[in-house]
Design an enzyme around this catalytic site. Structure first.
Site, short mmCIF file in Angstrom:
data_model
loop_
_atom_site.label_atom_id
_atom_site.label_comp_id
_atom_site.label_asym_id
_atom_site.label_seq_id
_atom_site.Cartn_x
_atom_site.Cartn_y
_atom_site.Cartn_z
N ASP A 17 0.86 -1.18 -0.08
CA ASP A 17 0.03 -0.08 -0.02
C ASP A 17 0.92 1.14 0.14
O ASP A 17 1.94 1.22 0.51
CB ASP A 17 -0.97 0.04 1.39
N ASP A 19 -0.20 4.82 1.01
CA ASP A 19 -0.58 5.74 2.23
C ASP A 19 -0.29 4.67 3.63
O ASP A 19 -0.91 3.71 3.77
CB ASP A 19 -1.71 6.34 2.21
#
Length: 268
Positions: A17, A19
């Site tokens: 991922d 963020d």
């Protein structure tokens, strides 16, 4: 070595991922640059994920560069791209009414979709900072008229410097409540997004791991895709909240900085 994990057999492919794992808003997570550099040095393929459908790959590369991270466009995968790939396979050359930003409209244009508000095959809902009551009303009426309802991701809220913002899942719930039609969510935790990235990388699930900061999206989608999973504590989920879920990641670490020096053997 974690039981059942044989990371010495062949090189790993890394999905991660963006963020909470690599960046916080516009700031790099300490050690993320060294981690990515080490992946490149060892020739390990990787893909950076985001459920946010607002931005194109080029936009996200520029954002990451401003944070001090050099990630090529080809190594960025968004829910908008996964949604476009899904629609291209379901109904090639179709049409859609889109509520969203350039990341989503560009992805749909690139697969040859016509964007229209006249009898579209799909209503496609994505992320935007400027949700319009008029656009949402149009989407509701088109869904009521028979358009299939697709949403890029189920995230109900997102962060901003001013505070929480309503996100795709919240607006999708509004449309669903009015129409009685549930959307099909393409993004995480749907494992479809993981599998589409694996196809892009020509990688196999047995030798791929997912790094994320959320148990409910990142870890869950990794598990349901047959991947090894690593939860980092540099984002949303903490150790205590992680214990509340009925499933567990393969490993929990403070941040990707803990993987520096061990990317070839992340589970030793």
């Amino acid at each position: 070595m974690i039981e059942g994990v044989t990371d010495e057999v062949s090189p790993w492919t890394y999905l991660m991922d963006m963020d909470g794992v690599l960046v916080h808003e516009e700031h790099m997570v300490p050690g993320a640059d060294a981690f990515l550099n080490e992946l490149r040095e060892h020739g390990l393929p990787f893909m950076v994920f985001t459920n946010n459908s607002v931005y194109t790959r080029r936009d996200l590369r520029a954002r990451l560069m401003r944070s001090g991270l050099d990630v090529p466009e080809s190594a960025i995968w968004t829910s908008a791209l996964a949604t476009a790939q899904f629609l291209d396979k379901q109904r090639p050359g179709g049409s859609a009414y889109v509520v969203g930003e350039s990341g989503l409209t560009t992805a749909l244009h690139n697969i040859g979709y016509v964007l229209t508000d006249r009898d579209p095959d799909y209503v496609v809902l994505g992320e935007t900072r400027t949700y319009s009551f008029e656009a949402i009303t149009k989407a509701i009426r088109l869904v009521e008229g028979g358009a299939r309802f697709i949403a890029t991701n189920p995230d109900e809220k997102g962060p901003s410097r001013e505070g929480t913002l309503p996100a795709t899942g919240a607006v999708a719930a509004l449309i669903e409540r009015v129409t009685g039609r549930e959307p099909y969510y393409v993004g995480k935790p749907n494992p479809l997004m993981m599998r589409s990235a694996l196809r892009e990388l020509r990688a196999h699930s047995e030798n791929t791991l997912m790094i994320g900061d959320r148990m409910d999206t990142d870890v869950r989608s990794g598990l349901e895709s047959g991947l090894q999973t690593i939860l980092v504590l540099s984002g949303i989920s903490g150790r205590h909240t992680a214990e509340l879920f009925p499933y567990r990641p393969t490993r929990v670490i403070d941040s990707v900085a803990d993987l520096v020096g061990r990317v070839e053997h992340p589970f030793d």
